[in-house]
Design a protein around this motif. Sequence first.
Motif, PDB file in Angstrom:
ATOM      1  N   ALA A  62       2.544   1.709  -3.343  1.00  0.00           N
ATOM      2  CA  ALA A  62       1.484   2.057  -4.534  1.00  0.00           C
ATOM      3  C   ALA A  62       1.179   3.781  -4.206  1.00  0.00           C
ATOM      4  CB  ALA A  62       0.028   1.281  -4.146  1.00  0.00           C
ATOM      5  N   LYS A  63       1.367   4.174  -3.088  1.00  0.00           N
ATOM      6  CA  LYS A  63       1.232   5.661  -3.271  1.00  0.00           C
ATOM      7  C   LYS A  63       2.324   6.597  -3.742  1.00  0.00           C
ATOM      8  CE  LYS A  63      -0.385   5.933   1.630  1.00  0.00           C
ATOM      9  NZ  LYS A  63       0.134   6.795   2.758  1.00  0.00           N
ATOM     10  N   SER A 103       0.931  -1.210  -0.088  1.00  0.00           N
ATOM     11  CA  SER A 103       0.089   0.339   0.064  1.00  0.00           C
ATOM     12  C   SER A 103       0.848   1.058   0.120  1.00  0.00           C
ATOM     13  CB  SER A 103      -1.052   0.076   1.290  1.00  0.00           C
ATOM     14  OG  SER A 103      -1.722  -1.179   1.345  1.00  0.00           O
TER      15      SER A 103
END
Length: 214
Positions: A33-34, A30
């Motif tokens: 992904a940012k 996560s």
Amino acid sequence: MEIYVDTANLVEIKEAHELGILDGVTTNPSLIAKEGIDYGVRLAEICEVVSGPVSAEVIATEAKAMIAEGKERAKIASNIVVKLPTTVDGLKACKVLSDEGIKTNMTLCFQPLQAMMVAKAGAYLVSPFIGRLDDIGEDGTELIARIRTIYDNYGFETKILAASIRHPKHMLECAMIGADVATLPLKVIKQMMNHPLTDSGIETFLADYAKAFG
Ligand code: E4P
């Protein structure tokens, strides 16, 4: 107590490193992904800044594929720690990689027996997620305490890495219990240095000095 920063953002990692107290970095899918950048490329960049352990999470969920992916990640730099999910497949991959001398961080640990099992498999780190337990009305720091007791009872050397830390109170409780490591957002690392009496004390000292000496 070791302090890791929990981010894949290079600017934040450099800022945390400049504080002089940074021991390592954790990343996850996560967080990467940012950033919108290739995971391997970013890990290599992080390892140029930080010489301590840098956790690189696998995307695979099946043991054989996790092992292959973990071996690839471990080639990026000597301080890469392969982050594996705390599942039955993750346990198998942990044992194989640990036996080959590749360090592992067992992530998404939510109950003490998971921590006991991964310690038996040779994990270097176990990551109990305290904030996510608090989010569902459970007691995250109680999990840290239970794992500490089990590890001390049997002399397991796996380090307890308190993860999913949301605020300084989590950090204080983990330090009191004796977590070996904590990973936290840069914002919380900086919050640990705050106290309003420190700020007002500086203001008073400077005002008194200015009054006396101009
Ligand atoms: C740890 O390695 C994880 O990346 C992290 O602490 C998860 O925290 P979160 O629950 O705030 O997403």
